[in-house]
Design a protein around this motif. Structure first.
Motif, PDB file in Angstrom:
ATOM      1  N   TYR A 187      -4.007   6.407  -7.005  1.00  0.00           N
ATOM      2  CA  TYR A 187      -5.027   5.856  -6.113  1.00  0.00           C
ATOM      3  C   TYR A 187      -4.417   5.552  -4.743  1.00  0.00           C
ATOM      4  CZ  TYR A 187      -8.271   2.606  -3.971  1.00  0.00           C
ATOM      5  OH  TYR A 187      -9.110   1.995  -3.075  1.00  0.00           O
ATOM      6  N   VAL A 188      -3.257   4.917  -4.729  1.00  0.00           N
ATOM      7  CA  VAL A 188      -2.614   4.548  -3.463  1.00  0.00           C
ATOM      8  C   VAL A 188      -2.212   5.798  -2.690  1.00  0.00           C
ATOM      9  CG1 VAL A 188      -0.593   3.409  -2.449  1.00  0.00           C
ATOM     10  CG2 VAL A 188      -1.833   2.309  -4.316  1.00  0.00           C
ATOM     11  N   LYS A 189      -1.721   6.805  -3.386  1.00  0.00           N
ATOM     12  CA  LYS A 189      -1.338   8.055  -2.720  1.00  0.00           C
ATOM     13  C   LYS A 189      -2.521   8.695  -2.023  1.00  0.00           C
ATOM     14  CE  LYS A 189       0.774  12.567  -3.594  1.00  0.00           C
ATOM     15  NZ  LYS A 189       1.273  13.507  -4.628  1.00  0.00           N
ATOM     16  N   GLU A 190      -3.685   8.603  -2.638  1.00  0.00           N
ATOM     17  CA  GLU A 190      -4.886   9.204  -2.073  1.00  0.00           C
ATOM     18  C   GLU A 190      -5.464   8.363  -0.933  1.00  0.00           C
ATOM     19  OE1 GLU A 190      -8.320  11.495  -1.389  1.00  0.00           O
ATOM     20  OE2 GLU A 190      -6.463  11.985  -2.443  1.00  0.00           O
ATOM     21  N   HIS A 191      -5.532   7.040  -1.091  1.00  0.00           N
ATOM     22  CA  HIS A 191      -6.232   6.186  -0.136  1.00  0.00           C
ATOM     23  C   HIS A 191      -5.326   5.634   0.964  1.00  0.00           C
ATOM     24  CE1 HIS A 191      -9.159   6.394  -3.394  1.00  0.00           C
ATOM     25  NE2 HIS A 191     -10.067   5.950  -2.550  1.00  0.00           N
ATOM     26  N   LYS A 192      -4.020   5.628   0.737  1.00  0.00           N
ATOM     27  CA  LYS A 192      -3.047   5.236   1.771  1.00  0.00           C
ATOM     28  C   LYS A 192      -3.374   3.895   2.444  1.00  0.00           C
ATOM     29  CE  LYS A 192      -1.777  10.003   2.969  1.00  0.00           C
ATOM     30  NZ  LYS A 192      -2.611  10.651   1.940  1.00  0.00           N
ATOM     31  N   PRO A 193      -3.465   2.819   1.708  1.00  0.00           N
ATOM     32  CA  PRO A 193      -3.709   1.511   2.344  1.00  0.00           C
ATOM     33  C   PRO A 193      -2.522   1.108   3.216  1.00  0.00           C
ATOM     34  CG  PRO A 193      -3.066   1.217   0.058  1.00  0.00           C
ATOM     35  CD  PRO A 193      -3.252   2.697   0.256  1.00  0.00           C
ATOM     36  N   HIS A 194      -2.776   0.217   4.135  1.00  0.00           N
ATOM     37  CA  HIS A 194      -1.682  -0.272   4.974  1.00  0.00           C
ATOM     38  C   HIS A 194      -0.717  -1.160   4.179  1.00  0.00           C
ATOM     39  CE1 HIS A 194      -4.912   0.580   7.977  1.00  0.00           C
ATOM     40  NE2 HIS A 194      -3.899   1.104   8.626  1.00  0.00           N
ATOM     41  N   LEU A 195      -1.260  -1.880   3.204  1.00  0.00           N
ATOM     42  CA  LEU A 195      -0.436  -2.830   2.444  1.00  0.00           C
ATOM     43  C   LEU A 195      -0.760  -2.727   0.965  1.00  0.00           C
ATOM     44  CD1 LEU A 195       1.573  -5.243   2.498  1.00  0.00           C
ATOM     45  CD2 LEU A 195      -0.408  -6.758   2.701  1.00  0.00           C
ATOM     46  N   LEU A 196       0.281  -2.615   0.149  1.00  0.00           N
ATOM     47  CA  LEU A 196       0.160  -2.630  -1.313  1.00  0.00           C
ATOM     48  C   LEU A 196       0.980  -3.797  -1.841  1.00  0.00           C
ATOM     49  CD1 LEU A 196      -0.503  -1.450  -4.137  1.00  0.00           C
ATOM     50  CD2 LEU A 196       1.525   0.008  -3.872  1.00  0.00           C
ATOM     51  N   VAL A 197       0.326  -4.720  -2.536  1.00  0.00           N
ATOM     52  CA  VAL A 197       1.002  -5.878  -3.122  1.00  0.00           C
ATOM     53  C   VAL A 197       1.068  -5.684  -4.635  1.00  0.00           C
ATOM     54  CG1 VAL A 197       0.932  -8.363  -3.499  1.00  0.00           C
ATOM     55  CG2 VAL A 197       0.233  -7.417  -1.291  1.00  0.00           C
ATOM     56  N   LEU A 198       2.288  -5.670  -5.165  1.00  0.00           N
ATOM     57  CA  LEU A 198       2.516  -5.522  -6.606  1.00  0.00           C
ATOM     58  C   LEU A 198       3.160  -6.801  -7.122  1.00  0.00           C
ATOM     59  CD1 LEU A 198       3.967  -1.878  -6.717  1.00  0.00           C
ATOM     60  CD2 LEU A 198       1.621  -2.594  -7.224  1.00  0.00           C
ATOM     61  N   CYS A 199       2.408  -7.587  -7.884  1.00  0.00           N
ATOM     62  CA  CYS A 199       2.923  -8.838  -8.455  1.00  0.00           C
ATOM     63  C   CYS A 199       3.451  -8.565  -9.863  1.00  0.00           C
ATOM     64  CB  CYS A 199       1.828  -9.889  -8.521  1.00  0.00           C
ATOM     65  SG  CYS A 199       1.098 -10.327  -6.925  1.00  0.00           S
ATOM     66  N   GLY A 200       4.639  -9.105 -10.181  1.00  0.00           N
ATOM     67  CA  GLY A 200       5.169  -8.968 -11.520  1.00  0.00           C
ATOM     68  C   GLY A 200       4.309  -9.703 -12.533  1.00  0.00           C
ATOM     69  N   PRO A 201       4.584  -9.519 -13.835  1.00  0.00           N
ATOM     70  CA  PRO A 201       5.790  -8.898 -14.389  1.00  0.00           C
ATOM     71  C   PRO A 201       5.696  -7.382 -14.506  1.00  0.00           C
ATOM     72  CG  PRO A 201       4.441  -9.759 -16.165  1.00  0.00           C
ATOM     73  CD  PRO A 201       3.741 -10.133 -14.881  1.00  0.00           C
ATOM     74  N   PHE A 202       6.874  -6.722 -14.428  1.00  0.00           N
ATOM     75  CA  PHE A 202       6.983  -5.289 -14.628  1.00  0.00           C
ATOM     76  C   PHE A 202       7.536  -4.986 -16.022  1.00  0.00           C
ATOM     77  CE2 PHE A 202       6.844  -5.889 -10.116  1.00  0.00           C
ATOM     78  CZ  PHE A 202       6.124  -4.807  -9.642  1.00  0.00           C
ATOM     79  N   VAL A 203       8.577  -5.703 -16.415  1.00  0.00           N
ATOM     80  CA  VAL A 203       9.118  -5.610 -17.774  1.00  0.00           C
ATOM     81  C   VAL A 203       8.763  -6.930 -18.457  1.00  0.00           C
ATOM     82  CG1 VAL A 203      11.150  -5.083 -19.177  1.00  0.00           C
ATOM     83  CG2 VAL A 203      11.001  -4.223 -16.833  1.00  0.00           C
ATOM     84  N   ASP A 204       7.535  -6.992 -18.942  1.00  0.00           N
ATOM     85  CA  ASP A 204       6.951  -8.251 -19.391  1.00  0.00           C
ATOM     86  C   ASP A 204       7.655  -8.768 -20.642  1.00  0.00           C
ATOM     87  OD1 ASP A 204       5.339 -10.404 -19.787  1.00  0.00           O
ATOM     88  OD2 ASP A 204       3.490  -9.274 -20.084  1.00  0.00           O
TER      89      ASP A 204
END
Length: 572
Positions: free
Chosen positions: A345-362
């Motif tokens: 989705y991000v690759k297609e829409h190219k937002p100015h800002l992407l915020v990724l909040c953890g956890p990643f390895v929950d």
């Protein structure tokens, strides 16, 4: 020498049991022909099953014949390229002994409509490519019928494109969340009681003085004074019930001075209140039967927006922002399909800002708890992040990665410092990634964004008592702003280091956007002229979750900031 019982044991480890004698004999022949160990054969099967059978946990001679046919094709291709396979390949060099088509399993179907409606050129960043023996696709076999649909809207979204109108990179600057910016690890686990008391008392004095000035209150009295006439007090709300459940009969208030006692409150004269443990309040009250009877409660500190302009160039369109919160993989797998769908989705829409909040390895994910990951948690996380962000590494999208104390590879403490990244790993990461602490306060071209990955809404909920039940989620979010703290609850439900909390866990200014990810229902709300966003979770159990997308237009001088924003909660 390869043995039948060892083969059966290896297949048992990958979820295939009760093999017939004929099937085991066929497995022996395959090992001899392709010079595989028992473990390598089982891993070969995992790759073949994922690629051609959609993960099948049954194995017989017919299926083995199909697998052998594919392996023969790979071997013939290798011969045609005059590539000689080394004999006696060490077990650690698995990729050279297994045909290349089966080292990294490919998914048979797109994860969701969001992923499938665009190209599929994203790198396969499934951890299965690192540890095939633990590959276990989610039990949710097909994409949900609601994938890609809008679950909630804020503002008028007619005409919204959700795509950036220019490729200018926004600038991101970290702001102090107290006395500074949390940028590195700190020592914890030891905090003397006298220091805890002093920190809590200082917070009562600090907020109390602001409440007194804002509401033009007289000097506060000590708690133990018996006053028939109405007097003003300041203190911290607490609970004296054995089960720590806050009710109208268990509310107490404690002042900051050493002579202040813990005094019970009688709330029957209050028409409107919302109290929780740890909340600093000023009250007008009189004494009756060893209790204070408040007639008025003051609990809202008046935060102000920073006195600085928004410098984003709105002439080419609004600022586009996407917010998501972990976990990023389903509860029954470590294949991270929701994260991959989000990256598409991000690759297609190219937002100015992407915020990724953890956890990643929950740390509460079942496979993580079972310790079935071959690599260290740190290496697992870095491989995941590097591969996940690769598709958008050359875009103008600025990526903010917010740490979480729930990550297995990170410190289990709040405030949580940014993830530790080695210099070697930094070289492999795109240069548009910024790692920040939990909580954090960011200046994005003048738009102030406050973020915490800790579920403060869920933590406050059971510890609150209110006289009215309307808009509970908005009320819970308002406590963060009113108490000028990302985590105003005490006693906490998170592992908090109070000294670091005092330095790095506060909210000194009003943010334009406040991100509060929670297990509670997603929402986007105008709370005291701040836009509060709960994107919920990108993965919820074995199902896909949600993320938030925002379009921020140029704010009008005579209107509150949220009026310039339109937002949606989208299902992944």
């Amino acid at each position: 020498m390869v043995k039948k019982d060892a083969i059966a044991a290896e297949f048992e480890n990958v979820g295939v049991s009760k093999l017939s004698d004929g099937t085991l004999s066929k497995c022996l022949d395959i090992c001899d022909d392709f010079e595989l160990t028992e473990e390598e054969l089982a891993e070969q099967w995992v790759a073949f099953s994922a690629s051609h059978l959609g993960w099948h946990n049954k194995l017989d001679e017919d299926i083995l014949a199909r697998m052998v046919a594919e392996m023969e094709k790979e071997r013939n291709k290798a011969k045609n390229r005059i590539i000689q396979k080394p004999k006696n390949t060490p077990k650690t060099n698995l990729s050279s002994s297994i045909p290349s088509g089966y080292v990294t399993p490919q998914r048979a179907k797109p994860v969701s409509r969001i992923a499938s409606e665009h190209d599929s050129s994203l790198a396969d960043f499934s951890p299965a490519s690192y540890s095939p023996a633990i590959f276990s696709p989610s039990g949710k076999k097909a994409a949900s019928a609601t994938s890609g649909k809008v679950a909630f809207e804020f503002g008028s979204t007619n005409g919204a494109s959700w795509k950036s109108g220019n490729e200018n990179r926004v600038t991101i600057e970290s702001m102090a969340t107290g006395s500074g910016v949390l940028a590195s690890n700190y020592k914890f686990m030891y905090e003397p009681i006298h220091l805890t008391k002093a920190i809590l008392a200082d917070r009562v004095d600090f907020l109390g003085e602001q409440l007194r000035k804002q509401n033009d209150l007289p000097e506060f009295s000590l708690m133990e004074e018996q006053q028939v006439e109405e007097t003003t007090f300041v203190g911290r709300i607490g609970c004296n019930a054995d089960d720590l459940k806050l009710t109208s009969n268990s509310v107490v208030i404690t002042g900051s001075a050493d002579r202040d006692a813990e005094v019970s409150l009688n709330l029957h004269k209050l028409e409107d209140y919302a109290l929780f443990s740890g909340q600093v309040v000023a009250i007008k009250a009189h004494s009756a039967a060893d209790k204070l009877v408040p007639t008025k409660v003051f609990s809202s500190v008046d935060l102000k927006f920073p006195d600085k302009p928004i410098t984003f160039d709105f002439t080419t369109g609004p600022m586009e922002m996407v917010v998501a919160a972990g976990p990023y993989t389903h509860s029954d797998s470590l294949t991270y399909e929701p994260l991959q769908a989000l990256m598409q989705y991000v690759k297609e829409h190219k937002p100015h800002l992407l915020v990724l909040c953890g956890p990643f390895v929950d740390s509460i994910q079942q496979h993580v708890q079972d310790s079935v990951i071959d690599d260290s948690y740190e290496l697992f996380f870095m491989r995941l992040l590097i591969d996940a962000l690769k598709p958008i590494s050359n875009s103008h999208t600025q990526i903010v990665v917010v740490s979480s104390s729930r990550d297995a590879h990170h410190l289990p403490i709040f405030p949580s410092p940014p993830y530790t990244i080695s210099p070697a790993d930094k070289k492999d990461l795109p240069n548009n990634v910024t790692f920040v602490s939990d909580p954090c306060l960011l200046d994005v071209d003048g738009v102030i964004v406050g973020i915490t990955s800790t579920d403060i809404l869920k933590h406050i909920g059971p510890c609150e008592i209110a006289s009215q039940g309307t808009d509970r989620l908005g009320r819970l979010a308002s406590h963060v702003l009113h108490q000028a703290s990302f985590y105003p609850l005490y006693p906490p439900q998170a592992n908090i280091h109070l000294e670091a909390w005092e330095k790095f866990g506060q909210l000194p200014v009003k943010p334009h956007v406040l991100v509060l990810p929670s297990d509670l229902r997603f929402f986007v709300k105008n709370v005291d002229d701040s836009l509060v966003v709960n994107p919920e979770r990108l993965a919820k159990g074995v199902s896909g979750g949600t993320f938030a997308r925002l379009e921020i237009a140029k704010p009008a001088d005579d209107k509150p900031f949220p009026d310039s924003v339109r937002a949606q909660i989208v299902k992944i």
